[in-house]
Every structure is written in C-alpha cells, then in structure tokens.
Design an enzyme around this catalytic site. Structure first.
Site, PDB file in Angstrom:
ATOM      1  CG  ASP A   1      35.320  37.598  42.169  1.00  0.00           C
ATOM      2  OD1 ASP A   1      36.120  38.469  41.779  1.00  0.00           O
ATOM      3  OD2 ASP A   1      35.584  36.797  43.085  1.00  0.00           O
TER       4      ASP A   1
ATOM      5  CG  HIS B   1      36.669  43.123  41.222  1.00  0.00           C
ATOM      6  ND1 HIS B   1      37.816  43.442  41.925  1.00  0.00           N
ATOM      7  CD2 HIS B   1      36.660  41.764  41.123  1.00  0.00           C
ATOM      8  CE1 HIS B   1      38.473  42.333  42.231  1.00  0.00           C
ATOM      9  NE2 HIS B   1      37.783  41.291  41.760  1.00  0.00           N
TER      10      HIS B   1
ATOM     11  NE  ARG C   1      38.200  33.472  42.256  1.00  0.00           N
ATOM     12  CZ  ARG C   1      38.381  34.375  41.297  1.00  0.00           C
ATOM     13  NH1 ARG C   1      38.706  35.621  41.601  1.00  0.00           N
ATOM     14  NH2 ARG C   1      38.271  34.023  40.026  1.00  0.00           N
TER      15      ARG C   1
ATOM     16  CG  HIS D   1      36.843  41.139  46.188  1.00  0.00           C
ATOM     17  ND1 HIS D   1      35.660  40.643  45.682  1.00  0.00           N
ATOM     18  CD2 HIS D   1      37.828  40.586  45.432  1.00  0.00           C
ATOM     19  CE1 HIS D   1      35.902  39.834  44.673  1.00  0.00           C
ATOM     20  NE2 HIS D   1      37.206  39.786  44.490  1.00  0.00           N
TER      21      HIS D   1
END
Length: 306
Positions: free
Chosen positions: A124, A122, A297, A282
């Site tokens: 983000d 995917h 993150r 990723h």
C-alpha cells in the site's frame, strides 16, 4: 505436526505449535511462511487493553498478517484498535468515511467503475515518502464465494533470492508513482496536480524493517523504474540499461507471485485482517462480479524507508 514459522531476522526458522497466550487468545499459523488466525479475542477489547494489544503487535511482527473472524465491533472500535499502532491516514483518491477520518471505504457493487488497482500484487501507498506501517481491514459485506485476498511475505522473497542477485540489488533504489497508477485515468491537469501533491518518492529496492531488522524486497506494482542502475558496472551498451534494468525490475516484482511466500484468506462478514505493510504485499482477487464486496480499511502512518 509443528509448523515452520520464519524467525524475526535472517536466522533459521523456528518450530512453533499453535499456542494459547496469557489471555484466552489462541494462535494458529496458516502456512509455513506467513499468516496466522487468532481465536478468542475481541479487537474492541484489544483497543482498550495494553497487554492484549502488545501480544497482538508481537504476533503481527512474527506472522506479518493476522486474521480474526466474528468481530461484531463498531467503526469507532475499529478506528481505536488501528490507532494503537499509530496515527491513521486518509487516501487522496479514495477518501475516507466522513464520520470516521482514516477509515477508507472500499465498496464494489454493480455501479462501481471498472478498475484494477487492488488485483495487482502491491504494497500500500509506496508512492508516499513514508509508506504506511500497516492496515486493519474489515469485511462489511462479501460475496458468498470469491473475493479472497492474498498476502505475500516479502522478507522471505528476499531471503530466497540467489546470492548474486542480492549483491546486485543491495544499493539499488527505485521510484514509486501514484501518477502512473491512480492518476493514469485522470485528465492530464488533475493527474499533474496529483503528482505535485505526491511527487514520486525514491525507496531502496531492499528496505530494512525498523522493528525486526529483516531485509525486505521492496518493489511492487507502484514501482516504475530503478534510478541508479545506469553505472559503468551495470551498463556496457545501451541495451544493458534499456531493457536490461526493466528486466531486472520485472524479475524482482515477479517474486511476489511465488505461492510458497503466500497465504490466501477467505472473507466472511465481520472478519478482519491486520497486516504489516512494510514486509508484505497483497492482492484482492476480483472474481466475484456481479456480487457485492464492501471493505473498510484503516491505514496506519509509517516511517521513512531505509
């Protein structure tokens, strides 16, 4: 031997050796397609040093994901470094650290609910009108083995498509949905509220990178359907559209699974990944249960796609 690194635009790849830059920063490409590891750099220093940050940003545009180990820096320094790329954003479902807005905690332990949002290829938050520019991810606590993350060069995935496919998808657009992913397991009322907050945006199937000009294949696990496929040029009979359009979309999404476009990173505590969300996908490998995996993150606000 020299390593082959893709050029910034659709020209021929350039031959590049691991190099020492103006600072003590050393760069080692990890594959011929994507990813480089940095040595001799502290991200806390990069947050305060304009020239050092500019070098890292240039390397990010080239390699698309950068890795660095042994970064014993504070959460404030993590936020400060990521903020050099642009404003940070929270996540509407995951939330963020109350003391550090914009720092999303992705903690998995024995009490975590089973879910499979990370272990899908995917990009983000493409369910935003302006998907994130990128992210800076830290491993706070990882398993002794397992829990790797894979990144994919979606500019390379586009470059290697057959020319007839490039022609077919040049003007196609697609919907991306938070409702059909994060919202799917929510009660209907909450799911509808989430969609009202983040209506399914429409993005080009092939987006243009605003800094490099690269063409990027921009469909992923958040993509639900093509919105302008049903034209006389594409549809003769009903099955040309359904399942014809979904077959095409699935073929395009599957390109991220090609190993030649990928790099796989093995985490250690206090290692970081910095990635360009506009040109990569990723996949966080969930093979480590019952070990603990704690990540933090900082996601960076992006621009409208074109």
């Amino acid at each position: 031997m020299p390593q082959t690194i893709p050029a910034a635009k659709d020209d021929a790849p350039a031959l590049v050796r691991p190099s020492v830059l103006r600072t003590s920063l050393t760069v080692e490409p990890l594959t011929c397609t994507i990813g480089a590891e940095l040595f001799g750099v502290n991200l806390g220093d990069a947050a305060r040093d304009d020239d050092l940050f500019a070098e890292i940003r240039k390397l990010l545009l080239r390699h698309k994901v950068l890795f660095v180990r042994d970064q014993d820096i504070t959460r404030a320094e993590h936020i400060a470094f990521a903020s050099r790329f642009g404003p940070l954003e929270d996540h509407p479902v995951l939330g963020s650290d109350p003391d550090n807005p914009g720092l999303v905690r992705i903690y998995k332990d024995l009490d975590s609910k089973p879910e499979h949002y990370e272990n899908a290829l995917h990009c983000d938050a493409t369910w935003r009108e302006c998907p994130p520019m990128g992210a800076v991810l830290r491993c706070v606590e990882g398993p002794e083995v397992g829990g790797d993350t894979i990144w994919v060069n979606m500019a390379e995935a586009y470059r290697k498509l057959p020319e007839q496919i490039k022609t077919q998808i040049a003007d196609l657009r697609a919907r991306h949905s938070i409702e059909a992913t994060f919202g799917a397991c929510m009660p209907m009322e909450r799911r509808h509220q989430l969609k009202a907050q983040y209506p399914d945006p429409e993005h080009p199937v092939v987006r243009t990178h605003p800094d490099t000009g690269e063409k990027i294949l921009f469909v992923n696990a958040f993509t639900t359907h093509l919105v302008n496929y049903h034209t006389p040029e594409n549809v003769r009979f009903g099955q040309d559209y359904a399942p014809g359009a979904s077959h095409l979309l699935n073929y395009l999404i599957s390109q991220a699974a090609v190993p030649e476009y990928q790099v796989r990173w093995r985490w250690q505590n206090n290692s970081f990944a910095i990635w360009d969300n506009r040109s990569t996908q990723h996949y966080a490998v969930q093979d480590y249960w019952p070990a603990v995996r704690k990540m933090e993150r900082a996601g960076i606000v992006g621009d409208r796609t074109f």
